[in-house]
Design a protein around this motif. Structure first.
Motif, PDB file in Angstrom:
ATOM      1  N   UNK A  12      -4.912   9.298  11.015  1.00  0.00           N
ATOM      2  CA  UNK A  12      -3.530   9.393  11.490  1.00  0.00           C
ATOM      3  C   UNK A  12      -2.530   8.823  10.470  1.00  0.00           C
ATOM      4  N   UNK A  13      -2.864   7.639   9.928  1.00  0.00           N
ATOM      5  CA  UNK A  13      -1.925   7.000   8.980  1.00  0.00           C
ATOM      6  C   UNK A  13      -1.746   7.853   7.724  1.00  0.00           C
ATOM      7  N   UNK A  14      -2.860   8.350   7.207  1.00  0.00           N
ATOM      8  CA  UNK A  14      -2.766   9.159   5.983  1.00  0.00           C
ATOM      9  C   UNK A  14      -1.998  10.450   6.250  1.00  0.00           C
ATOM     10  N   UNK A  15      -2.203  10.983   7.446  1.00  0.00           N
ATOM     11  CA  UNK A  15      -1.550  12.231   7.798  1.00  0.00           C
ATOM     12  C   UNK A  15      -0.031  12.015   7.917  1.00  0.00           C
ATOM     13  N   UNK A  16       0.351  10.906   8.597  1.00  0.00           N
ATOM     14  CA  UNK A  16       1.782  10.600   8.730  1.00  0.00           C
ATOM     15  C   UNK A  16       2.413  10.362   7.360  1.00  0.00           C
TER      16      UNK A  16
END
Ligand code: AMP
Length: 424
Positions: A228-232
């Motif tokens: 999720x963090x990398x995607x955001x």
């Protein structure tokens, strides 16, 4: 005749104006973005590169200029600059007061690759590195700055490719999926890629061998595996790039060769250079500062291939000359006879110190041959001092374009020449 080493080259006086112009443009731009210069040494302990670039890379495996110094310590001519800048950031505790540092460096790198157009064994890079900022806004700002530099240098044929490599949390899942995808295709891959499947499967995506490109077909895409963090983070980089008006392409095969990259990775490509299409590349390396013994600090940077930039620049020496960057003498001193030559030698020093670009001929040859030389040097003015001038205590300043001649009294020579030159 002595020749230089294969893959090495001289940057000759005729080419240097373009190099200087590019360097000055980059320095000015980077400094306006808050960067300061750092100059690490060219030689470092071999371990630094092994640990930062990674043992399973082409650079470390077969391209480094590594040798034992006289005490037997293994040292290496740097193949890239990031490792040295990170070492310096840690060694001098640059993070202590304020972890945010923006550094740039310009200089030669050494890799024993197969030489070809756009690929040398000593080549130059312009590097920029930012430490201590996790926000994706800096990723976008750095790419923006890079694209603007190329625009300022009139590079029109370029495309910005970006990708995300994930982080130690999410990349293993992708690596596993990729390995499973690649294993049944192993026999169709090149020898290097066969070895890479187990050790560094991401690099198979990057292989330029046509049979590997064909065999790949539709490999799993890293963006589907991002946490999720990398995607955001990746989404934000893209939104901000669009806000900045930077056009880019998400390139899911863009992995780059070095092990230490995380999250955002990018490359500027051109079609003007044939096979060597990358003119700059970079990305995040959030784990490297800690891996080399520093505190955990995020970081991101890029390297521009200076030689390739010079090769594709549409700015030619003539353009630079008209922009006033290329150098031609303001005054060429033509003394006739020993007495005049000694006197003119002293004036030449004074004129140079007064900010006038001065050239003098000490050869004692005839007026005619010295005037020919003045033409060859493309001098703006010629200052003639011979026996007549000596008697009248005034030299003759000739404007080489208008052919107008002015008498310049000896006692106010520097001031008078300065005035004359400024008026034209
Ligand atoms: P890298 O450090 O491999 O990411 O390379 C950054 C940039 O340096 C590339 O995009 C190229 O423009 C340039 N570069 C890399 N290797 C060479 C080489 N052997 N000769 C000339 N330029 C190079």
């Amino acid at each position: 005749m002595m020749q230089l080493i294969r893959g090495f080259k001289d940057i000759l006086p005729d080419e240097i104006h373009l190099w200087q112009h590019i360097e000055l443009t980059a320095r000015k731009l980077f400094e306006n973005f808050g960067f300061t210069e750092i100059r690490p040494p060219l030689l470092e302990k071999t371990d630094l590169f092994k640990r930062s670039i990674g043992e399973d890379t082409d650079i470390v495996e077969k391209e480094m200029y590594t040798f034992a110094d006289r005490k037997g310590d293994s040292v290496t001519l740097r193949p890239e600059a990031t490792a040295s800048v990170v070492r310096s950031y840690i060694q001098h505790k640059m993070y202590a007061q304020d972890p945010v540092r923006k550094l740039y460096t310009i200089g030669p790198m050494f890799r024993r690759e197969r030489p070809q157009k756009g690929r040398y064994r000593q080549f130059y890079q312009i590097n920029a590195e930012v430490f201590g900022i996790e926000s994706p806004l800096i990723d976008a700002q750095l790419i923006f700055m890079l694209v603007k530099l190329f625009e300022n240098l009139s590079v029109s044929d370029m495309a910005t490719h970006i990708n995300s490599l994930g982080c130690p949390e999410c990349r293993p899942g992708f690596k596993k999926a990729l390995t499973e995808y690649l294993l049944p295709k192993k026999e169709s891959l090149c020898e290097n890629c066969k070895n890479r499947i187990d050790r560094n499967p991401l690099r198979v995506l990057d292989c330029k061998v046509p049979s590997c490109r064909e065999a790949l077909e539709a490999p799993p895409e890293i963006t589907s595996y991002l946490c999720r963090e990398c995607s955001l983070h990746f989404d934000k980089v893209q939104t901000v790039l669009s806000d900045h008006g930077v056009s880019y392409k998400v390139d899911k095969q863009l992995v780059r060769g070095l092990d230490y990259y995380t999250r955002t990775t990018f490359e500027i490509q051109t079609t003007s250079l044939g096979a060597q299409s990358a003119i700059a590349g970079g990305g995040r390396y959030d784990g490297l500062v800690e891996a080399l013994g520093g505190p955990p600090q995020p970081a991101i940077g890029f390297a521009i291939g200076f030689d390739r930039l010079v090769e594709i620049s549409t700015l030619k020496s003539e353009d630079i000359a008209t922009k006033g960057i290329a150098k031609r003498p303001d005054v060429f001193l033509v003394p006739l006879g020993d007495e005049c030559t000694a006197m003119a030698g002293k004036w030449a020093g004074e004129l140079s110190l007064a900010g006038i670009r001065t050239e003098i001929d000490f050869s004692g040859r005839s007026l005619k041959s010295l005037m020919k030389r003045a033409d060859r040097l493309n001098a703006r003015h010629v200052l003639i001092v011979g026996e007549n001038e000596l008697n009248q205590e005034a030299a003759v300043l000739r404007n080489m374009k208008t052919r107008e001649q002015t008498e310049i009294p000896f006692d106010s020579l520097v001031e008078s020449i300065k005035k004359q030159i400024q008026h034209q």
